[in-house]
Structure formats: C-alpha cells, structure tokens
Design a protein around this motif. Sequence first.
Motif, mmCIF file in Angstrom:
data_model
loop_
_atom_site.group_PDB
_atom_site.id
_atom_site.type_symbol
_atom_site.label_atom_id
_atom_site.label_comp_id
_atom_site.label_asym_id
_atom_site.label_seq_id
_atom_site.Cartn_x
_atom_site.Cartn_y
_atom_site.Cartn_z
ATOM 1 N N UNK A 320 -12.008 11.498 -11.297
ATOM 2 C CA UNK A 320 -10.824 12.343 -11.102
ATOM 3 C C UNK A 320 -10.097 12.038 -9.794
ATOM 4 N N UNK A 321 -10.825 12.017 -8.670
ATOM 5 C CA UNK A 321 -10.158 11.834 -7.377
ATOM 6 C C UNK A 321 -9.469 10.474 -7.267
ATOM 7 N N UNK A 324 -6.385 10.546 -9.776
ATOM 8 C CA UNK A 324 -5.301 11.513 -9.654
ATOM 9 C C UNK A 324 -4.762 11.668 -8.234
ATOM 10 N N UNK A 325 -5.601 11.456 -7.233
ATOM 11 C CA UNK A 325 -5.171 11.764 -5.864
ATOM 12 C C UNK A 325 -4.183 10.727 -5.339
ATOM 13 N N UNK A 326 -3.208 11.213 -4.563
ATOM 14 C CA UNK A 326 -2.237 10.313 -3.934
ATOM 15 C C UNK A 326 -2.854 9.753 -2.657
ATOM 16 N N UNK A 327 -2.131 8.857 -2.008
ATOM 17 C CA UNK A 327 -2.643 8.279 -0.762
ATOM 18 C C UNK A 327 -2.948 9.352 0.290
ATOM 19 N N UNK A 328 -2.020 10.280 0.556
ATOM 20 C CA UNK A 328 -2.340 11.286 1.580
ATOM 21 C C UNK A 328 -3.567 12.120 1.216
ATOM 22 N N UNK A 329 -3.700 12.444 -0.076
ATOM 23 C CA UNK A 329 -4.852 13.239 -0.468
ATOM 24 C C UNK A 329 -6.139 12.430 -0.377
ATOM 25 N N UNK A 331 -6.577 10.176 1.862
ATOM 26 C CA UNK A 331 -6.866 10.146 3.296
ATOM 27 C C UNK A 331 -7.653 11.390 3.694
ATOM 28 N N UNK A 456 -6.086 3.634 1.605
ATOM 29 C CA UNK A 456 -6.956 4.817 1.583
ATOM 30 C C UNK A 456 -7.802 4.826 0.316
ATOM 31 N N UNK A 573 -5.056 21.203 3.793
ATOM 32 C CA UNK A 573 -4.198 21.810 2.781
ATOM 33 C C UNK A 573 -3.395 22.955 3.379
ATOM 34 N N UNK B 21 -6.459 16.533 -5.965
ATOM 35 C CA UNK B 21 -5.794 15.645 -6.909
ATOM 36 C C UNK B 21 -4.400 16.166 -7.261
ATOM 37 N N UNK B 24 -1.244 15.499 -5.232
ATOM 38 C CA UNK B 24 -0.715 14.150 -5.305
ATOM 39 C C UNK B 24 0.330 14.030 -6.400
ATOM 40 N N UNK B 100 1.129 8.884 5.965
ATOM 41 C CA UNK B 100 0.893 8.672 4.533
ATOM 42 C C UNK B 100 1.612 9.723 3.696
#
Lengths: 606, 381
Positions: A320-321, A324-329, A331, A456, A573, B21, B24, B100
């Motif tokens: 999942x991570x 789905x996660x973006x670069x900042x997430x 990081x 990342x 967050x 997630x 993002x 980022x």
Amino acid sequence: MLDTLITGLIHGNAYALVAVGVSLIFGVTNVVNFAQGSLVALGAMTAWWLVVVGHQPLPVVIIGVLLVTGAVGYITDLFAVKPFGKAPPIAALLTTFAASMILDRLSQLVFEPELRSFPEVLPTTNLSIGGVRFGTSDVVMFGLTLLVMGGLAVYLRYGRTGRAIRATAQDTDAAQQMGVPVQRIRTISFVLASALGGLAGIFVALYTGSTSPTAGMTIGLTAFVAATIGGLGSIPGAVVGGFVLGIVEAFGVYQFGDGVRDLITFGLLILVLVFRPAGLFGKVSAIASEPMTGTFLGAGREIRLNAWQWTLVGLIAVVAIPLLASQPMLAVANQVILYAIIAVPMVLLGGSAGQISIGQAAPVAIGAYTSAITVMDLKLPFLVGLLLAGVVAAVVATVLTLPIWRLTGHYVSIATLGIGFVAVSIIRNWDSVTRGAYGITGVPGPRIGDLRLTSAGDYYWLNLAVGIITLLVVLRLRSSHLGTIMASVGSDEVAARSAGVRTRDYKVLAFAVAAFFAGIAGSLLAHENRYLDPTLFPILMSTLALTIIVVGGITSPVGAVVGSIVLVAVPELLRLTPDVRILLYGVVLIAVIRFRPQGLWVRRNA
Amino acid sequence: MSLSRRTLFTGSLAISALAVAGCSTDGATSGATPDTSGPIYFGVSGPKTGVNAEYGKAWDQGFAIALKEINAAGGINGRQVALKWEDSQADPKQSVPIAEKFVADTSIIAELGDFASGASMAASSVYQDAKLVQFGFTNSNPKFTDGGDRMWSTSLTQEHYQIGNVDGILADGHKKVSLLYLQSDWGKTSFDIFSARAKEKGLEILYSTPIQQDGTDFRPVLIRARDANPDAVVHIGYAPDGGLVVKQLRGLGFTKAFYGGQITQQYIEVGGEAAEGTILHDTFLVSDPSPRVAKFVATFRAEYNTDPGFFQVSAYDALTLIVAAAKAGGATREGVFKGLSEKDKKYPTVLLGDFSFNEQRRPAGAPLKKIVVKGGKFVVG
C-alpha cells in the motif's frame, strides 16, 4: 585573570540562583524538572512586559513576577507532575519536558518570539572591579542567592512546613504515615521553586541584558548541570555547583574560545560524576533505588498480533505505502522508519535493563559522520560505511559512557544527556575531520553494488529492510537467555547481583546494541539527506527517541514502531497548523503518559 | 475486551498508513488538472518557530506589503497571487520534506527561501530535479547558486560583504583587529573570506573565536579580544548576538571602534546605548532619500508603526521581483525560470536600486555603503 574570575563568578551566580529551584524540587519530589528553565524565561518576560508595556515600578514588577510564575508553577504541577507522583520517575521527566515545550511556545505566542533588550530596573554597570563593570543588580543577585540559600536552610530546619518538606524528601511513605500531608507539601515546594525561578529570571535577564521567550531551554539545562554537579537535592550543593560551573566556563571559554562552551559545560558534568557519582555534595544511597523506568515487567503485557494481522501490516508496508504514497509522504514514512530503528533497540536498554538514555543523538551523529567520511574520504562502498557506522557508534559511544553505568537513578540519564552534547560539540569543533559547522554537502546517495538509490521511494525499501532486520534482531535478543538476564537487571538489580549477574556489564551491552543501531540509522540519515551538519543532532532528537519508546510501551519493540508512527508521522500531518504543532505535541505527550502510562502497545494486566 | 482492543490497534495502524497514502493522492489529482483561474501560488520555506522565528516574522511583514500592492495592481494577468508557507525552522532536516511537498504541489510556480543557506542548500537538489525555481533571497553563501540553474538569489554573497568590510576597516585607518564570528556555516565561511582578504591587504587579526548564536554571555572571549589590544573589534553575525556583544564589550571598558551587528531595529534595541558608533558596511538604509526607499518606508511605517529592517525589505523585493519575472515569462514553473533568465532585464528594487542578475544568478554590482549608528539611528557615515 581577575576580570575573567569576576565574570565567571557573576555568571555562576545566575546559574546558582536557578539551580537552587531545580535542586529544591528534586529533593522533595524526586522529579527532575525540565520546566524550571521555562519558568525562569517566563519570569523574565513577565518582568519585561510589566516594565516596558505596563510602566510599573520595581516592587510591583517583583510581586507580579512571583505571582505569575507561582501560578504557572501551580498549574504545571497540577497537570504535569502531581498526577505522576506514584509513577516511575521517567514519567515526570518526560511530562515536565513536554510542559517546558508548551510553556515556551505559549510565551512565544503571547510575547512575540524575538530577543529584546531587558530594561535596567537596577543599574547594571555602575560598579567596577579589575576592569569589569558590573552593577547593583549583580550585588543584589548575590545577596538574593545567599538569602535564598540561608532562608531555605533555616526554614527547612526549623519551620513546620520546612520540616515536613524534609520528612517528605527523606521518606515519602513514612512521612505520610506520620500524618504529613505529602501531596500538599509537594505542591507547596513546586510553587515555591517556580516563583523562585521567576525571580531568578529577572536577575539573569539583567545580567545578560536581554531576554526572549525561548531562552529557557539553555538556562534550564545549564542550571540543571549546575545542580547535578553540586548534588541533586542539596541546596548548598546547587549554589556551589553554580559558581563552580560559572568559573570553569569563564576560564575555559577564555582559553579555548566560545565554540567549545558545550564541551566544557557537559564535559565538567561527566568528569564530576565519574569521580563523585552523586555530585559534590550528594550522597549515594546505600540501597539501590527503584530503576528510572519502574518495574514495568508487572505493568502489562504486549499486544500480540496473530497471523492475519501481521499479514495486513506487511501488506500495508510492502504494497500500500509504496504504491499509494507520494514523495512527500514517503519522506515522512522514511523519517518514521529511521526513528523506529533508533528506538526499537532502546527497548533493551530502557525496558529490559531499566536504564534511560537521553543522549541517543550521540551514536546517531557518530554513525552519520563515520559513514559519510568512510564513503567520501576513504572511497569505500556504502554498505561498508553503513556497517562501520554501527560498529564505530557502538564502540565510541560505549567507551564514552563506560564510566556512567555505575551511577544510579537520575544520574545515568543526566550523564547520557551530557554525552549527547559532548559528542555533538566534538563534531562541531573537529573541523579537519568532520568539517565542523560548515557541514558536509554532497554526501553520496546510498548505492548497493550497481544499484543507485535516488528518490524517497528508493530509500523507503532500504529503510524498511534495515528496520525489519532491527526489529527481528531485537525480538530475538529479548526472547533469548541473554534477554532474560538483561531483564533481570532492570526488574531487580540487587537480586540480579546477588544471583551473580554482573549488572554493569549487561547495561553496557544493552547500550552498545542500542548505539549500534542508532549508528546505522545515522548512516541512512546522512546518505539520504545528502547533507550533514552538527545541528542535525539536537537534544530534541534524543528526547524524541526516548518519548517514542515510552509512548509505545517501554517493554515492547513493536510498541516502539507504533510510537514512532504516532510521534513522527502525526506531527508531520499536523503541519497544517505550524503555530500549534508544538503545543499539541506537548499536550498529547502528557495525555498519553497520564491516561495510558504503560504505553499504547501494552495491555495492563487485569 | 482484549480482542476488540487488539483489532482497534491494528485498525489504527492501518488507518495511519492509509492516511499517509491518502494525502499523496490529493497532490496527484490536483496536479493532473492545473487550475488556470484561481490564485497563483508561491511556496515559502522559512522559519516560523525556533531560534530564527523572528526572521520568518520579518519576511511575513515584507511579503504582506508586496502582496497587497501586487494584488491591488491586478496580480499576474488578473490572477491573484498568494503564498503557501511551510515552517522549516531554517533546519536542513525539515527543508527537504517541505521541498518535496512543494514540488508535488503543481499549483506552486516557484519557491522562496529558505532563510539559512544551509537549509536551502540541503533542499536544492530536490528543486533542481523538479525544475522548480528556488529563490533563496537571503542566502549569501556563494555555494548556494552553485546548486543548479534553478537556484537564484537577490542576496549579495558573503564574498561581496566581507571584502567590502575588510576594505572599509582599512580605509578607516585600522591595522589590527580582534574578531568574533558565528559558529555556523555562514559565520565560518564569512570569516574565511574575511581573513583571506585581511591577509592580502595587510589587516592583522590578533585574536579570533567562534561564538554561539544563542549564547548570552560573551564576556570571557571579549576580555581576550580586548586584551589583544586591537584598533577595532569586529563581529560577524546577526542582530541579537551583535547587540549583546557590543553591550558586553563596552561594559568591559573597550572604547575603540566596533564593526558588526546588523541593520535592524533589533540591533539598536538590544545594543542600546552601547550600539552608538557601531560601523557596518551594507546596502540598505531607512534614511536613504531615494523616492523608492522613502515610499516603501512610509508604507511600512503606516502598516506596522515601526521602521522596516533588512529582512522585511529583502522579502518585499524578492516577491515583487519574482512576480515581475512570472509576468514576463508566464505564470508557470518554466515561465518563472524563463522570465528570470531574460538577459539584462532590470528590476526595480528597494534594496539594490535598479537590479539585474549576473552570470552566477546573483545581483550584478552593488557597492556597499559605510553606515554608522548615531542617535539610535543608522546613518551614512
């Protein structure tokens, strides 16, 4: 010569006055009050406001400061100290730290953040000895220190409440049985020490000529060192400790420059503790006190996951991570894993061996620099740097801390705090090897064989792999015979020693393991940030690592992972509201320790 | 009971992972369809809390005035201009995740900051890779613009400042100095440039020591500096430490020249009486009679009831300039870069007059003025 001595005496006087408050609280409540520095800064800011904005005369200012800091002290006690009277000492250590973060931030919001000139409510330059100008303010401060010391001595010796305070300090349970209202006495001491801190704030600000809402951290830590040098709990010790520290700093800085001030301050602290394990005036208690962490073993059991739950966690981490996660997430996820790598093995030290380290930033820094230098200057591959980082961090940190494991109670954690500062200070001043304050730019990214990791998302896989290995090693160690022996050291040191366990060696071993992984985390940090400088390893890194294992559950490696998700990911967050981020962080910390003292991942035995 | 709690924790773990997630996807979707009618955003990475919080506050004041003027004049092609602030505490560890975040947020067409060169440089590779302009308008470290062609700065380099400083001290007839500098990347780099120039030109440095930015008692090193018997004491640092240094130095009975501090009200406020006679070599002066400066100072006073300092003006100039570049090249990431790259384009600035970039993406030519503190004000000396 004479002028340096006088400078040292005056500065030492300021330390002494603040240190008295620290020692008073420790003596009565056995709490190392990290918030004392914040109260000093608050006193100075209140005085600044009353003079500059309110145009009040000095007597009104002094009364106002006493009232405000006394009241804030009362509130601090109510929320951050009193509820933890029966909890292990580590609880109050962290809650007062959280309280100091909250107080500093509130003060910054109320008074605006900048450093400002402090009004000369008393002349500060009207007298002179040996070419050093000083003022009535310094003389009054000296008189005040003597008065406070003498007054407290008489009060504690003859006063009714004073005798109750001493009785409480000597043996809380006995005092309670003799009808001493222990809780009220503790509150009174806390308010008294807080008001005293506020008063000290006025004179410290007069001496430096300036004040700011965030000055508390430095003042608090230095006073804390002074009180420890003198012997925690001893009022005359705090005064002597303050003067000794002031004079040693003045001559040391005169000789070696201002760049090594931290090295002198915290080096002196460690030196004193090596030769006088309870400070100059303190006595080592004949009976080993309960460990800082309390006997957590009976406090609860870890939450265990069954097979499908582990599968779910695994799927989130591996599928999942990354998907789905973006670069900042990503990081943020990387930060979480790095802190988990630092925190998980601290469970062996804190949970099993019962020792608290507030200096874990030291092995992280040593590892980071070792790895960067290995790869950049020695031209060795990244994986060699990674491994060397762990080994060098473990060896150097262990050698540095070798003398401290025979200390008991709070002195161990204070010494590790000192080690944290000493290590960073050495790195900052050792330009030829570490490039000091310039920092190292262009640290190459991690590279395994021909595989270069650049984003990342790439780092995530590396960190996850190292994180899982760390977790498995620590879980295995804990369930081994060795882990059982380590746990015996923490649960009952006297019994363990009677059974022939060389307790000191096992504490050292637990620390070495934690330092090894901290060094590894440092290496990852260096190569992924591609940049290093000494400011990357502040005391906040050490306290955060400690907070993570306490919040997660100090006996639980998996809890440490949960703790770093809560404490590292959540503030990121919460970035939406940077102004209240620090406030919330402090409040959450106090709330968790208050309402789930055994940690998030540990179930209380019913 | 135990089972439900266990499930609860597994659940919360899953939720936090999904939250990680989930955020993002937000960024990604907003990136797919760029908004062409809403506000145009500039990202700001700078200190709002921590030791450098006051500089973030100064930026805010400068930005606010610039925003008001820009948006009153129709923004960029009719679209309003707005900022997205992220608190970095000027910390290199925090500036990278912020970079980022900005890079992923396609509504941002350029970035301003960070405050400290170190924090900016740590994030430079992220901005350079994403081809987002990093406008480090207070980054005087010469290495900052070496990070790539997307690194631009309106700040004069430390070389520029320290060479001017040494030459100015010599021009005043001083031969020997004692020197204090901040123990930071900026402070040490400045000190290196200063000592190299001093050696070349024959200015003798009798004693030098690094000092800590958050230090409060500098007397021990100041005694040493005084006892070396110099013609002048030089301080390379910021306003708060400079104010304390001069106050404590005068308290030790040193009466000769003092070069240092910083052109901000805070320096005068912290230094008080002792700051009188301080000499600085710099560019901006509130009392400058040029109409552009006078107008800005008047607007600032009307808004905040105090004089603007260097950082307020820098922030105002930076935002005004980058908006002008976006107008010239287009309100996109590439457009800002194109606008800035236009050869010999002149930008009107408060700080440096009619401004243009040189090959190093730094200000081309800007002589330093000798400025003296007199009667609690900065005047041309």
